[in-house]
Design a protein around this motif. Structure first.
Motif, PDB file in Angstrom:
ATOM      1  N   HIS A  48      -5.892  21.138 -26.016  1.00 30.20           N
ATOM      2  CA  HIS A  48      -5.000  20.118 -25.445  1.00 30.20           C
ATOM      3  C   HIS A  48      -4.876  18.907 -26.371  1.00 30.20           C
ATOM      4  CE1 HIS A  48      -2.932  17.618 -22.584  1.00 30.20           C
ATOM      5  NE2 HIS A  48      -3.841  16.682 -22.782  1.00 30.20           N
ATOM      6  N   ARG A  49      -5.998  18.437 -26.891  1.00 31.45           N
ATOM      7  CA  ARG A  49      -5.979  17.282 -27.800  1.00 31.45           C
ATOM      8  C   ARG A  49      -5.188  17.580 -29.066  1.00 31.45           C
ATOM      9  NH1 ARG A  49     -11.274  16.721 -27.005  1.00 31.45           N
ATOM     10  NH2 ARG A  49     -11.788  17.699 -28.985  1.00 31.45           N
ATOM     11  N   THR A  50      -5.378  18.763 -29.616  1.00 33.37           N
ATOM     12  CA  THR A  50      -4.780  19.113 -30.894  1.00 33.37           C
ATOM     13  C   THR A  50      -3.321  19.535 -30.772  1.00 33.37           C
ATOM     14  OG1 THR A  50      -6.944  19.850 -31.652  1.00 33.37           O
ATOM     15  CG2 THR A  50      -5.050  20.575 -32.936  1.00 33.37           C
ATOM     16  N   LEU A  51      -3.022  20.345 -29.757  1.00 30.75           N
ATOM     17  CA  LEU A  51      -1.694  20.951 -29.654  1.00 30.75           C
ATOM     18  C   LEU A  51      -0.873  20.461 -28.463  1.00 30.75           C
ATOM     19  CD1 LEU A  51      -2.779  24.615 -30.464  1.00 30.75           C
ATOM     20  CD2 LEU A  51      -1.777  22.933 -32.032  1.00 30.75           C
ATOM     21  N   GLY A  52      -1.515  19.719 -27.559  1.00 31.48           N
ATOM     22  CA  GLY A  52      -0.800  19.206 -26.397  1.00 31.48           C
ATOM     23  C   GLY A  52      -0.475  20.266 -25.363  1.00 31.48           C
ATOM     24  N   VAL A  53      -1.260  21.347 -25.325  1.00 31.21           N
ATOM     25  CA  VAL A  53      -1.025  22.448 -24.395  1.00 31.21           C
ATOM     26  C   VAL A  53      -2.155  22.492 -23.385  1.00 31.21           C
ATOM     27  CG1 VAL A  53      -0.845  24.958 -24.194  1.00 31.21           C
ATOM     28  CG2 VAL A  53       0.207  23.795 -26.134  1.00 31.21           C
ATOM     29  N   ASP A  54      -1.797  22.563 -22.106  1.00 27.30           N
ATOM     30  CA  ASP A  54      -2.799  22.714 -21.047  1.00 27.30           C
ATOM     31  C   ASP A  54      -2.924  24.189 -20.706  1.00 27.30           C
ATOM     32  OD1 ASP A  54      -3.516  20.017 -20.577  1.00 27.30           O
ATOM     33  OD2 ASP A  54      -1.619  19.715 -19.532  1.00 27.30           O
ATOM     34  N   LEU A  55      -4.028  24.789 -21.131  1.00 29.89           N
ATOM     35  CA  LEU A  55      -4.261  26.203 -20.856  1.00 29.89           C
ATOM     36  C   LEU A  55      -4.947  26.369 -19.512  1.00 29.89           C
ATOM     37  CD1 LEU A  55      -5.636  27.709 -24.184  1.00 29.89           C
ATOM     38  CD2 LEU A  55      -3.504  28.246 -23.042  1.00 29.89           C
ATOM     39  N   PRO A  56      -4.414  27.240 -18.679  1.00 35.44           N
ATOM     40  CA  PRO A  56      -5.122  27.540 -17.432  1.00 35.44           C
ATOM     41  C   PRO A  56      -6.458  28.206 -17.739  1.00 35.44           C
ATOM     42  CG  PRO A  56      -2.893  28.449 -17.416  1.00 35.44           C
ATOM     43  CD  PRO A  56      -3.157  27.951 -18.797  1.00 35.44           C
ATOM     44  N   PHE A  57      -7.435  27.940 -16.942  1.00 38.27           N
ATOM     45  CA  PHE A  57      -8.790  28.450 -17.135  1.00 38.27           C
ATOM     46  C   PHE A  57      -8.812  29.976 -17.225  1.00 38.27           C
ATOM     47  CE2 PHE A  57     -13.234  29.131 -15.804  1.00 38.27           C
ATOM     48  CZ  PHE A  57     -13.865  28.192 -16.591  1.00 38.27           C
ATOM     49  N   ASP A  58      -7.979  30.639 -16.410  1.00 38.99           N
ATOM     50  CA  ASP A  58      -8.009  32.098 -16.356  1.00 38.99           C
ATOM     51  C   ASP A  58      -7.513  32.780 -17.623  1.00 38.99           C
ATOM     52  OD1 ASP A  58      -5.453  31.185 -15.700  1.00 38.99           O
ATOM     53  OD2 ASP A  58      -4.984  32.995 -14.562  1.00 38.99           O
ATOM     54  N   VAL A  59      -6.791  32.059 -18.490  1.00 35.86           N
ATOM     55  CA  VAL A  59      -6.337  32.636 -19.756  1.00 35.86           C
ATOM     56  C   VAL A  59      -7.532  33.129 -20.566  1.00 35.86           C
ATOM     57  CG1 VAL A  59      -5.348  32.045 -22.020  1.00 35.86           C
ATOM     58  CG2 VAL A  59      -4.179  31.367 -19.938  1.00 35.86           C
ATOM     59  N   PHE A  60      -8.623  32.417 -20.515  1.00 34.71           N
ATOM     60  CA  PHE A  60      -9.797  32.773 -21.301  1.00 34.71           C
ATOM     61  C   PHE A  60     -10.472  34.049 -20.800  1.00 34.71           C
ATOM     62  CE2 PHE A  60      -9.086  28.311 -22.039  1.00 34.71           C
ATOM     63  CZ  PHE A  60      -9.264  28.209 -23.406  1.00 34.71           C
ATOM     64  N   PHE A  61     -10.213  34.424 -19.563  1.00 36.91           N
ATOM     65  CA  PHE A  61     -10.756  35.667 -19.020  1.00 36.91           C
ATOM     66  C   PHE A  61      -9.734  36.797 -19.107  1.00 36.91           C
ATOM     67  CE2 PHE A  61     -13.260  32.337 -17.001  1.00 36.91           C
ATOM     68  CZ  PHE A  61     -14.529  32.756 -17.351  1.00 36.91           C
ATOM     69  N   ASP A  62      -8.452  36.461 -18.975  1.00 37.62           N
ATOM     70  CA  ASP A  62      -7.400  37.479 -19.065  1.00 37.62           C
ATOM     71  C   ASP A  62      -7.190  37.944 -20.502  1.00 37.62           C
ATOM     72  OD1 ASP A  62      -7.034  37.193 -16.354  1.00 37.62           O
ATOM     73  OD2 ASP A  62      -5.282  35.879 -16.542  1.00 37.62           O
ATOM     74  N   ALA A  63      -7.357  37.052 -21.461  1.00 32.54           N
ATOM     75  CA  ALA A  63      -7.150  37.360 -22.880  1.00 32.54           C
ATOM     76  C   ALA A  63      -8.323  36.782 -23.673  1.00 32.54           C
ATOM     77  CB  ALA A  63      -5.838  36.761 -23.352  1.00 32.54           C
ATOM     78  N   PRO A  64      -9.510  37.383 -23.564  1.00 27.98           N
ATOM     79  CA  PRO A  64     -10.712  36.776 -24.144  1.00 27.98           C
ATOM     80  C   PRO A  64     -10.897  36.997 -25.641  1.00 27.98           C
ATOM     81  CG  PRO A  64     -11.300  38.792 -23.053  1.00 27.98           C
ATOM     82  CD  PRO A  64      -9.830  38.580 -22.813  1.00 27.98           C
ATOM     83  N   THR A  65      -9.813  36.892 -26.383  1.00 31.63           N
ATOM     84  CA  THR A  65      -9.887  36.989 -27.840  1.00 31.63           C
ATOM     85  C   THR A  65      -9.113  35.822 -28.433  1.00 31.63           C
ATOM     86  OG1 THR A  65      -7.883  38.319 -28.037  1.00 31.63           O
ATOM     87  CG2 THR A  65      -9.971  39.526 -27.771  1.00 31.63           C
ATOM     88  N   VAL A  66      -9.368  35.532 -29.668  1.00 31.44           N
ATOM     89  CA  VAL A  66      -8.621  34.456 -30.332  1.00 31.44           C
ATOM     90  C   VAL A  66      -7.138  34.800 -30.338  1.00 31.44           C
ATOM     91  CG1 VAL A  66      -8.269  33.257 -32.523  1.00 31.44           C
ATOM     92  CG2 VAL A  66     -10.581  33.732 -31.720  1.00 31.44           C
ATOM     93  N   ARG A  67      -6.816  36.060 -30.609  1.00 27.84           N
ATOM     94  CA  ARG A  67      -5.410  36.491 -30.615  1.00 27.84           C
ATOM     95  C   ARG A  67      -4.765  36.292 -29.245  1.00 27.84           C
ATOM     96  NH1 ARG A  67      -3.840  42.118 -33.160  1.00 27.84           N
ATOM     97  NH2 ARG A  67      -4.301  40.849 -34.964  1.00 27.84           N
TER      98      ARG A  67
END
Length: 50
Positions: free
Chosen positions: A19-38
């Motif tokens: 968020h600080r770097t790119l100004g994007v608010d990622l939902p918490f579940d993104v990290f579980f739905d797509a748990p890779t850097v890609r």
């Protein structure tokens, strides 16, 4: 990316940095739905296009 067991603080720190770097608010579940850097990068890209 995350083993089972309480990495919510890590996810919160990563989301805050994105968020600080790119100004994007990622939902918490993104990290579980797509748990890779890609997967996370794809979610960031999609949210930036909205």
């Amino acid at each position: 990316m995350f083993d089972l067991g309480g990495h919510s603080l890590t996810i919160t720190a990563i989301a805050a940095r994105i968020h600080r770097t790119l100004g994007v608010d990622l939902p918490f579940d993104v990290f579980f739905d797509a748990p890779t850097v890609r997967g996370i990068a794809a979610a960031v890209t999609a949210l930036r296009k909205e």
